[in-house]
Design a protein around this motif. Structure first.
Motif, PDB file in Angstrom:
ATOM      1  N   UNK A 116     -38.074 -30.677   6.726  1.00  0.00           N
ATOM      2  CA  UNK A 116     -38.578 -29.721   5.736  1.00  0.00           C
ATOM      3  C   UNK A 116     -37.389 -28.963   5.180  1.00  0.00           C
ATOM      4  N   UNK A 117     -37.333 -28.813   3.862  1.00  0.00           N
ATOM      5  CA  UNK A 117     -36.296 -28.016   3.194  1.00  0.00           C
ATOM      6  C   UNK A 117     -37.019 -26.959   2.373  1.00  0.00           C
ATOM      7  N   UNK A 118     -36.902 -25.710   2.788  1.00  0.00           N
ATOM      8  CA  UNK A 118     -37.703 -24.644   2.186  1.00  0.00           C
ATOM      9  C   UNK A 118     -36.859 -23.433   1.838  1.00  0.00           C
ATOM     10  N   UNK A 119     -37.306 -22.685   0.854  1.00  0.00           N
ATOM     11  CA  UNK A 119     -36.674 -21.407   0.519  1.00  0.00           C
ATOM     12  C   UNK A 119     -37.251 -20.253   1.317  1.00  0.00           C
ATOM     13  N   UNK A 120     -38.290 -20.522   2.113  1.00  0.00           N
ATOM     14  CA  UNK A 120     -38.921 -19.467   2.907  1.00  0.00           C
ATOM     15  C   UNK A 120     -38.106 -19.150   4.160  1.00  0.00           C
ATOM     16  N   UNK A 121     -38.293 -17.972   4.732  1.00  0.00           N
ATOM     17  CA  UNK A 121     -37.676 -17.663   6.020  1.00  0.00           C
ATOM     18  C   UNK A 121     -38.148 -18.647   7.089  1.00  0.00           C
ATOM     19  N   UNK A 122     -37.311 -18.909   8.067  1.00  0.00           N
ATOM     20  CA  UNK A 122     -37.612 -19.906   9.094  1.00  0.00           C
ATOM     21  C   UNK A 122     -38.910 -19.592   9.826  1.00  0.00           C
ATOM     22  N   UNK A 123     -39.151 -18.310  10.147  1.00  0.00           N
ATOM     23  CA  UNK A 123     -40.338 -17.971  10.911  1.00  0.00           C
ATOM     24  C   UNK A 123     -41.617 -18.228  10.112  1.00  0.00           C
ATOM     25  N   UNK A 124     -41.529 -18.125   8.778  1.00  0.00           N
ATOM     26  CA  UNK A 124     -42.691 -18.413   7.941  1.00  0.00           C
ATOM     27  C   UNK A 124     -43.000 -19.901   7.960  1.00  0.00           C
ATOM     28  N   UNK A 125     -41.959 -20.727   7.789  1.00  0.00           N
ATOM     29  CA  UNK A 125     -42.149 -22.183   7.748  1.00  0.00           C
ATOM     30  C   UNK A 125     -42.695 -22.686   9.080  1.00  0.00           C
ATOM     31  N   UNK A 126     -42.038 -22.304  10.168  1.00  0.00           N
ATOM     32  CA  UNK A 126     -42.477 -22.810  11.471  1.00  0.00           C
ATOM     33  C   UNK A 126     -43.858 -22.268  11.842  1.00  0.00           C
ATOM     34  N   UNK A 127     -44.142 -21.006  11.470  1.00  0.00           N
ATOM     35  CA  UNK A 127     -45.451 -20.440  11.765  1.00  0.00           C
ATOM     36  C   UNK A 127     -46.562 -21.157  11.017  1.00  0.00           C
ATOM     37  N   UNK A 128     -46.349 -21.405   9.714  1.00  0.00           N
ATOM     38  CA  UNK A 128     -47.359 -22.092   8.906  1.00  0.00           C
ATOM     39  C   UNK A 128     -47.578 -23.520   9.397  1.00  0.00           C
ATOM     40  N   UNK A 129     -46.494 -24.245   9.604  1.00  0.00           N
ATOM     41  CA  UNK A 129     -46.615 -25.637  10.031  1.00  0.00           C
ATOM     42  C   UNK A 129     -47.206 -25.734  11.435  1.00  0.00           C
ATOM     43  N   UNK A 130     -46.860 -24.768  12.286  1.00  0.00           N
ATOM     44  CA  UNK A 130     -47.407 -24.759  13.637  1.00  0.00           C
ATOM     45  C   UNK A 130     -48.903 -24.546  13.633  1.00  0.00           C
ATOM     46  N   UNK A 131     -49.378 -23.583  12.838  1.00  0.00           N
ATOM     47  CA  UNK A 131     -50.819 -23.316  12.781  1.00  0.00           C
ATOM     48  C   UNK A 131     -51.577 -24.468  12.134  1.00  0.00           C
ATOM     49  N   UNK A 132     -50.883 -25.236  11.274  1.00  0.00           N
ATOM     50  CA  UNK A 132     -51.517 -26.378  10.616  1.00  0.00           C
ATOM     51  C   UNK A 132     -51.442 -27.649  11.459  1.00  0.00           C
TER      52      UNK A 132
END
Length: 252
Positions: A116-132
């Motif tokens: 994943x290559x994102x402009x979001x903060x790391x905790x946002x990306x991992x949190x969203x993907x984790x919950x999904x």
């Protein structure tokens, strides 16, 4: 279908790199709500067309853009902080995947290195993907940072000691391809914003754009445009050029 699309559909990639916001996760509406709330908190009115100009832009750059377009340059840092605070609260309450995202990621998982290559903060990306339920499918998570991101949830997103600049700079995609162990031209990116498409193209990746095909000169920015990740032409290409001749771990 364009010659550019034919070229992509006749090609077999060695890695896949996904954007997160608006591509894997349905969070673009949260960013829009967060921008509106940040504007309102400072008594400002969103300029006409601002949502489209802000799409895919890193939140600190978006804060500066919000400040510039409302003629309040002194508020750039505060607007950026307010934007992130509102977004984090909104996305925590409603993490939703984009149509076809779960199916496509699961289809590719174990067949190709995934990042994943994102402009979001790391905790946002991992949190969203984790919950999904998607985090475990990705080998690497790369986000903008002046310091190397930490290993999180089994995704070592380690960018070494280099500074990783946000999209539209090519850094997140170039780093993701390197971590996947492939040359950028052997990987494809999946993006929903022109900012992200530009980043991936500058890094040397081929690009699948998701959403309405742009008009004018932007129409050729991606190698292929699909309306959703469930598009038949995209899934047919994956099955013919990615899954054929590969085998998922433990598969038959």
């Amino acid at each position: 279908m364009t010659m550019q699309a034919h070229s992509l559909l006749d090609w077999s990639p060695e890695a896949a790199v996904f954007d997160c916001d608006g591509t894997l996760m349905d969070t673009e509406r949260h960013w829009q709500d967060a921008r509106n709330r940040a504007f309102a908190a400072f008594g400002l009115t969103p300029p006409r067309g601002f949502a489209e100009r802000a799409k895919g832009v890193h939140y600190t750059d978006c804060g500066r853009l919000m400040a510039e377009e409302t003629h309040k340059p002194e508020l750039a840092e505060e607007l950026g902080s307010a934007l992130l605070e509102h977004f984090l609260a909104l996305v925590a309450d409603d993490p939703t995947t984009m149509p076809g995202a779960v199916e496509l990621v699961r289809l590719l998982s174990g067949r190709l290195p995934l990042a994943v290559a994102s402009n979001c903060p790391l905790e946002v990306v991992t949190g969203c993907l984790g919950r999904a339920g998607l985090l475990q499918h990705f080998d690497h998570i790369v986000v903008p940072s002046g310091m190397p991101p930490d290993a999180v949830g089994g995704c070592p997103g380690a960018a070494g000691s280099q500074v990783v600049r946000p999209k539209p700079w090519p850094d997140v995609y170039a780093t993701a391809a390197r971590l996947c162990g492939v040359r950028p031209e052997r990987a494809f990116a999946v993006e929903d914003s022109l900012t992200g498409v530009e980043s991936a193209r500058r890094a040397g990746l081929r690009v699948v754009g998701v959403g309405a095909r742009p008009t004018g000169e932007d129409a050729g920015a991606a190698d292929l445009w699909v309306t959703t990740l469930r598009a038949p032409e995209l899934l047919a290409w994956v099955r013919a050029r990615v899954l054929k001749g590969t085998q998922a771990p433990g598969g038959d």
